[in-house]
Each structure stands twice: as C-alpha cells, then as structure tokens.
Design an enzyme around this catalytic site. Structure first.
Site, mmCIF file in Angstrom:
data_model
loop_
_atom_site.group_PDB
_atom_site.id
_atom_site.type_symbol
_atom_site.label_atom_id
_atom_site.label_comp_id
_atom_site.label_asym_id
_atom_site.label_seq_id
_atom_site.Cartn_x
_atom_site.Cartn_y
_atom_site.Cartn_z
ATOM 1 N N ASP A 157 -37.357 -84.641 1.941
ATOM 2 C CA ASP A 157 -37.768 -85.535 3.019
ATOM 3 C C ASP A 157 -37.371 -86.700 2.911
ATOM 4 O O ASP A 157 -36.709 -87.315 1.749
ATOM 5 C CB ASP A 157 -39.549 -85.514 3.313
ATOM 6 N N ASN A 167 -53.535 -84.613 1.018
ATOM 7 C CA ASN A 167 -54.221 -83.965 2.159
ATOM 8 C C ASN A 167 -53.732 -82.576 2.162
ATOM 9 O O ASN A 167 -53.819 -81.910 3.352
ATOM 10 C CB ASN A 167 -53.815 -84.663 3.397
ATOM 11 N N HIS A 226 -50.206 -81.826 2.263
ATOM 12 C CA HIS A 226 -49.138 -81.605 2.756
ATOM 13 C C HIS A 226 -48.027 -81.345 1.559
ATOM 14 O O HIS A 226 -48.130 -81.725 0.314
ATOM 15 C CB HIS A 226 -48.662 -82.936 3.462
ATOM 16 N N GLU A 278 -47.283 -82.214 7.515
ATOM 17 C CA GLU A 278 -48.560 -82.614 7.493
ATOM 18 C C GLU A 278 -49.538 -81.502 7.902
ATOM 19 O O GLU A 278 -49.180 -80.567 8.369
ATOM 20 C CB GLU A 278 -48.715 -84.022 8.367
HETATM 21 P P1 PGA Z 1 -47.164 -88.247 -5.301
HETATM 22 O O1 PGA Z 1 -46.866 -87.503 -3.647
HETATM 23 O O2 PGA Z 1 -46.284 -87.345 -6.175
HETATM 24 O O3 PGA Z 1 -46.766 -89.599 -5.116
HETATM 25 O O4 PGA Z 1 -48.525 -87.953 -5.513
HETATM 26 C C1 PGA Z 1 -46.887 -86.285 -3.731
HETATM 27 C C2 PGA Z 1 -46.715 -85.774 -2.178
HETATM 28 O O5 PGA Z 1 -47.374 -86.662 -1.285
HETATM 29 O O6 PGA Z 1 -46.111 -85.036 -1.842
#
Ligand code: PGA
Length: 238
Positions: free
Chosen positions: A67, A133, A135, A140
């Site tokens: 992404d 959340n 995702h 999302e």
């Molecule tokens: P993080 O993000 O590794 O910074 O916790 C994970 C994500 O949002 O996929």
C-alpha cells in the site's frame, strides 16, 4: 489452514523471518507483498543482520509494496521512504515495486500494479501487519473479499494512527492491493506485536469471519501463518 505462532517479544523479528523463509523456501524467485509500519521493523532489521552475515540471499525475490499513502511520494512518512530506510539496508535486497500516489490517473496506477502482480503469477507470499481496526494493507473494514488493487478512503482509525507521523498532512486516502491479491497468495503471514493489538488479533482469529474485520478473511487462504508476540496473543482463547 491457519498456523498460530506465539513467541516472546524479543524473538518476534526472528520468528517472522523464520516464517518468511519457510514460506519462500520453494524457490529463489518468490513474489512477495511487503508491509510498512512499526510491526515489520524488527523483521527487516533481522533480515539486514542475517544478510550482512552472508546467511540470507533474497536477491531473486520480487517484492511489491502492499500500500501507499495518498500524499507526496517523497514525504518522509510515505511508505516509499519507509522502504528506503528499512528495506534497502538489507544487503542484496531487490527494489520494491511501489505505488505512485502522484500518478495523474490513479485508476491507471492501480491497474498497473494489478497487471504487474498478475503477470508475476500472483503473490507467493503476502506479508502483512494488522491495523487496530482489523485492516490489512489499506483494506478497511467493509472491504469485499474479492476487492482488488484500488484507491481507497482511509478510515478514521487509520488516519489516527497515521497522524503520529503525518500530523496536519495526514492523507485522507491511499492506494492498496486488494484482499483478492493478498489472500490468494500461496502463504499469508500476518504479524502482530504488543498489547494494543491483542483485542483485534483475538477478533480476527477467534471471532466470526467477517468483512468488518478484514484480517479474519485470511482463514480462506490456502495457508495463513500468524506470528504473534505474547502480548498480542494474550486475548486468544487457546
Ligand atoms: P503498525 O500498523 O505496524 O504500525 O501497527 C499495522 C497496520 O496498520 O497494518
């Protein structure tokens, strides 16, 4: 098939690398989707150290960013910059195929990535973190299981996490591989560390399989490996 590995926090990067090497052992030229964020930093550091000692050769890999933020391509908080800092320090690491958030036609940009992945025969490995959340990449809650590469609006939860780096410039959108590309990979590896992730990890693994927790749809993958530190695993039933 879902395989859950729980390790002490200090062993997290090493356990992630072990899962990755196991999944990639079949061939020298694997196609892999790569995440950014705080979760994979220990893994990339471990890879840098093992490669520096001459014990890891990933020069034949074909990596794709999973992404990118809809901000300036070279913003210090962009995923492109993240890969410069954390991936390119691995000796012999091949260049990551990235999204260009400044492309004039974002639909064409999404198509370019989709076609590049399809031409490579799909992903062998989707290496993922999980958002608070649920995702994966920027898919999302509510993303369809068949969703593909596309521009998406970021959820408020994702923007809140991004704000720590981006501040007032926090993007409202992003570009992401879809659940189709990620969960049709031969092996899906989802990594999570820290107590903040315990609740969402439990929902993704023990809760219902639902589009409201996109990571829960990984159960449909041929092979899913969760690599968790003890804190992230602390709310699992088993
Ligand atoms: P993080 O993000 O590794 O910074 O916790 C994970 C994500 O949002 O996929």
């Amino acid at each position: 098939m879902t395989d859950i590995r729980i390790v002490p926090a200090a062993d997290f990067g090493g356990a992630c690398l072990e899962a990755l090497q196991e999944a990639g052992a079949r061939s020298r030229s694997i196609t892999v989707g790569l995440p950014t964020g705080s979760t994979p930093i220990a893994l990339y550091a471990e890879m840098a150290s093992v490669a520096a000692a001459g014990n890891l050769d990933i020069s034949g890999w074909r990596p794709f960013a999973i992404d990118e933020y809809g901000g300036a391509r070279l913003h210090p908080c962009s995923n492109r910059r993240f890969f410069e800092r954390h991936w390119e320090s691995i000796s012999g690491a091949p260049e990551v195929e990235q999204f260009d958030p400044e492309a004039p036609d974002l639909e064409a940009e999404a198509r370019r990535m989709r076609e590049a992945i399809d031409a490579a025969g799909g992903l062998d490995i989707a290496l993922l973190g999980i958002g608070l959340n649920g995702h994966v990449a920027f898919n999302e809650p509510g993303s369809a299981a068949g969703s593909t590469v596309r521009r998406v609006d970021l959820s408020e939860a994702s923007r809140e996490s991004a704000r720590a780096c981006w501040g007032d410039e926090t993007p409202a959108w992003g570009l992401t591989l879809g659940l189709r590309e990620l969960f049709s990979a031969e092996t899906v590896i989802i990594m999570a560390h820290g107590a903040a992730k315990a609740d969402i990890v439990a929902r993704a693994i023990d809760g219902p399989e639902t589009v409201h927790v996109p990571a829960s749809l990984s159960r449909r993958s041929a092979r899913a490996i969760w690599v968790l530190d003890e804190a992230a695993a602390s709310r699992l039933k088993r």
